[in-house]
Motif scaffolding. Structure first.
Motif, PDB file in Angstrom:
ATOM      1  N   VAL A   2       0.835  -1.208   0.000  1.00 16.65           N
ATOM      2  CA  VAL A   2       0.000   0.000   0.000  1.00 16.65           C
ATOM      3  C   VAL A   2       0.862   1.248   0.000  1.00 16.65           C
ATOM      4  N   ASN A   3       0.591   2.150  -0.926  1.00 23.04           N
ATOM      5  CA  ASN A   3       1.215   3.473  -0.929  1.00 23.04           C
ATOM      6  C   ASN A   3       0.483   4.311   0.111  1.00 23.04           C
ATOM      7  N   ALA A   4       0.823   4.064   1.376  1.00 22.62           N
ATOM      8  CA  ALA A   4       0.054   4.626   2.483  1.00 22.62           C
ATOM      9  C   ALA A   4       0.090   6.148   2.522  1.00 22.62           C
ATOM     10  N   GLY A   5       1.181   6.729   2.038  1.00 25.46           N
ATOM     11  CA  GLY A   5       1.285   8.182   2.061  1.00 25.46           C
ATOM     12  C   GLY A   5       0.754   8.841   0.810  1.00 25.46           C
ATOM     13  N   ALA A   6       0.231   8.054  -0.126  1.00 25.77           N
ATOM     14  CA  ALA A   6      -0.281   8.569  -1.405  1.00 25.77           C
ATOM     15  C   ALA A   6       0.768   9.430  -2.109  1.00 25.77           C
ATOM     16  N   TYR A   7       2.029   8.997  -2.050  1.00 16.77           N
ATOM     17  CA  TYR A   7       3.107   9.731  -2.702  1.00 16.77           C
ATOM     18  C   TYR A   7       2.989   9.599  -4.219  1.00 16.77           C
ATOM     19  N   PRO A   8       3.348  10.631  -4.971  1.00  9.49           N
ATOM     20  CA  PRO A   8       3.225  10.567  -6.430  1.00  9.49           C
ATOM     21  C   PRO A   8       4.164   9.562  -7.078  1.00  9.49           C
ATOM     22  N   SER A   9       5.276   9.244  -6.416  1.00  8.51           N
ATOM     23  CA  SER A   9       6.187   8.220  -6.922  1.00  8.51           C
ATOM     24  C   SER A   9       6.953   7.614  -5.757  1.00  8.51           C
ATOM     25  N   LEU A  10       7.324   6.349  -5.915  1.00  8.91           N
ATOM     26  CA  LEU A  10       8.036   5.623  -4.876  1.00  8.91           C
ATOM     27  C   LEU A  10       9.362   5.113  -5.416  1.00  8.91           C
ATOM     28  N   ALA A  11      10.364   5.098  -4.559  1.00 15.40           N
ATOM     29  CA  ALA A  11      11.691   4.620  -4.946  1.00 15.40           C
ATOM     30  C   ALA A  11      11.824   3.151  -4.557  1.00 15.40           C
ATOM     31  N   PHE A  12      11.906   2.267  -5.550  1.00 13.45           N
ATOM     32  CA  PHE A  12      12.038   0.838  -5.322  1.00 13.45           C
ATOM     33  C   PHE A  12      13.492   0.407  -5.495  1.00 13.45           C
ATOM     34  N   TRP A  13      13.834  -0.706  -4.850  1.00 20.48           N
ATOM     35  CA  TRP A  13      15.210  -1.218  -4.891  1.00 20.48           C
ATOM     36  C   TRP A  13      15.177  -2.737  -5.015  1.00 20.48           C
ATOM     37  N   GLY A  14      16.132  -3.305  -5.747  1.00 19.86           N
ATOM     38  CA  GLY A  14      16.255  -4.749  -5.847  1.00 19.86           C
ATOM     39  C   GLY A  14      17.707  -5.170  -5.778  1.00 19.86           C
ATOM     40  N   GLY A  15      17.928  -6.389  -5.312  1.00 18.38           N
ATOM     41  CA  GLY A  15      19.283  -6.919  -5.250  1.00 18.38           C
ATOM     42  C   GLY A  15      19.261  -8.422  -5.435  1.00 18.38           C
ATOM     43  N   ILE A  16      20.288  -8.949  -6.093  1.00 19.82           N
ATOM     44  CA  ILE A  16      20.359 -10.382  -6.354  1.00 19.82           C
ATOM     45  C   ILE A  16      21.812 -10.837  -6.277  1.00 19.82           C
ATOM     46  N   GLY A  17      21.998 -12.075  -5.853  1.00 23.84           N
ATOM     47  CA  GLY A  17      23.321 -12.684  -5.837  1.00 23.84           C
ATOM     48  C   GLY A  17      23.175 -14.184  -5.950  1.00 23.84           C
ATOM     49  N   GLY A  18      24.197 -14.827  -6.470  1.00 22.25           N
ATOM     50  CA  GLY A  18      24.112 -16.274  -6.593  1.00 22.25           C
ATOM     51  C   GLY A  18      25.321 -16.877  -7.258  1.00 22.25           C
ATOM     52  N   VAL A  19      25.235 -18.175  -7.463  1.00 25.00           N
ATOM     53  CA  VAL A  19      26.265 -18.924  -8.189  1.00 25.00           C
ATOM     54  C   VAL A  19      25.541 -19.733  -9.257  1.00 25.00           C
ATOM     55  N   ALA A  20      25.856 -19.462 -10.526  1.00 26.77           N
ATOM     56  CA  ALA A  20      25.133 -20.065 -11.634  1.00 26.77           C
ATOM     57  C   ALA A  20      26.038 -20.984 -12.444  1.00 26.77           C
ATOM     58  N   ALA A  21      25.549 -22.202 -12.712  1.00 26.23           N
ATOM     59  CA  ALA A  21      26.280 -23.109 -13.589  1.00 26.23           C
ATOM     60  C   ALA A  21      26.180 -22.636 -15.031  1.00 26.23           C
ATOM     61  N   GLY A  22      25.092 -21.933 -15.330  1.00 26.81           N
ATOM     62  CA  GLY A  22      24.897 -21.378 -16.672  1.00 26.81           C
ATOM     63  C   GLY A  22      24.721 -19.875 -16.594  1.00 26.81           C
ATOM     64  N   ASN A  23      23.575 -19.409 -17.050  1.00 29.43           N
ATOM     65  CA  ASN A  23      23.283 -17.973 -17.047  1.00 29.43           C
ATOM     66  C   ASN A  23      21.957 -17.726 -16.339  1.00 29.43           C
ATOM     67  N   VAL A  24      21.881 -16.617 -15.615  1.00 29.96           N
ATOM     68  CA  VAL A  24      20.646 -16.204 -14.945  1.00 29.96           C
ATOM     69  C   VAL A  24      20.277 -14.809 -15.427  1.00 29.96           C
ATOM     70  N   SER A  25      19.076 -14.654 -15.941  1.00 35.27           N
ATOM     71  CA  SER A  25      18.546 -13.318 -16.232  1.00 35.27           C
ATOM     72  C   SER A  25      17.446 -13.038 -15.220  1.00 35.27           C
ATOM     73  N   TYR A  26      17.339 -11.801 -14.786  1.00 35.70           N
ATOM     74  CA  TYR A  26      16.430 -11.474 -13.683  1.00 35.70           C
ATOM     75  C   TYR A  26      15.743 -10.135 -13.936  1.00 35.70           C
ATOM     76  N   ALA A  27      14.588  -9.971 -13.296  1.00 31.94           N
ATOM     77  CA  ALA A  27      13.838  -8.725 -13.416  1.00 31.94           C
ATOM     78  C   ALA A  27      12.919  -8.569 -12.208  1.00 31.94           C
ATOM     79  N   MET A  28      12.640  -7.319 -11.872  1.00 32.34           N
ATOM     80  CA  MET A  28      11.727  -6.985 -10.778  1.00 32.34           C
ATOM     81  C   MET A  28      10.664  -6.043 -11.330  1.00 32.34           C
ATOM     82  N   TYR A  29       9.404  -6.297 -10.942  1.00 31.14           N
ATOM     83  CA  TYR A  29       8.283  -5.509 -11.438  1.00 31.14           C
ATOM     84  C   TYR A  29       7.363  -5.089 -10.296  1.00 31.14           C
TER      85      TYR A  29
END
Length: 223
Positions: free
Chosen positions: A107-134
């Protein structure tokens, strides 16, 4: 000047507020042929194995991916974020697997016109990892309305990203990771930790207190 800066931060939504409702985190696993969905405390194929509210845990096989252990933690537990942990092992045939975690009723409890979102990922891949946050202003599970950040990695990797979105009320957040293993002589494993969050309401109070304190100290020095 400090007061004006605080007002500007509030107006532009640099400080974002997320109020946790009683949403249900959902995991999804797909190899492109079969898709398995597991909701918190749900039933069915590859159902949640943990009774903790706000946490969904699964362990199952799908296609050439014979080990898939995933844990998704929703914002009913974490407050301002969701967290996906995934361990996936394929046979020597390799393949493509997409793992996702979604949670609704942020919930955008403060009814702000825009919010600053953040994402982070880490891992060990035998192949390739593509990632996205929505985030999705429609508050739909696995909604892909607004892309916050994306990228890819291989081997031992880590990344972080941030972006703005403008949810008008209640919204959902979704993390998606696609793992690709090529043909190999042996089974292959990829593990990852993926988190998405929006600054919690307490940040507002802390920043306000800090800026006001700086302002008071500056005035005292002038007098």
């Amino acid at each position: 000047m400090v007061i004006r800066l605080l007002a500007k931060l509030l107006a532009t939504g640099v400080i974002a507020a997320a109020s946790a409702a009683h949403a249900v985190p959902i995991l999804r696993i797909s190899d492109g042929v079969t898709t398995i969905t597991a909701a918190d405390n749900g039933s069915g194929t590859c159902a949640d194995t943990d009774s903790t509210a706000g946490l969904v845990s699964v362990s199952c096989s799908i296609g050439s991916w014979f080990v898939n252990v995933l844990v998704g933690i929703g914002h009913a537990v974490l407050g301002n974020q969701i967290h996906l942990t995934s361990l996936n092992v394929s046979s020597s045939a390799g393949g493509t697997l997409t793992v996702s975690l979604t949670d609704t009723d942020f919930v955008n409890a403060g009814a702000y016109p825009s919010l600053a979102f953040w994402g982070g990922i880490g891992g060990v891949a035998a192949g390739n990892v593509s990632y996205a946050m929505y985030v999705s202003d429609a508050n739909t599970p696995f909604g892909l309305d607004t892309l916050i950040g994306s990228g890819s990695g291989s081997g031992a990797f880590s990344a972080s990203f941030g972006n703005w979105a403008s949810p008008t009320g209640t919204y959902s957040m979704t993390l998606v990771a696609t793992i690709v293993h090529n043909l190999s002589n042996f089974p292959q494993a990829t593990s990852l930790d993926f988190v998405g969050r929006v600054p919690e309401p307490g940040v507002l109070a802390l920043l306000a207190t800090g800026l006001l304190g700086v302002s008071v100290a500056a005035r005292r020095r002038r007098t």
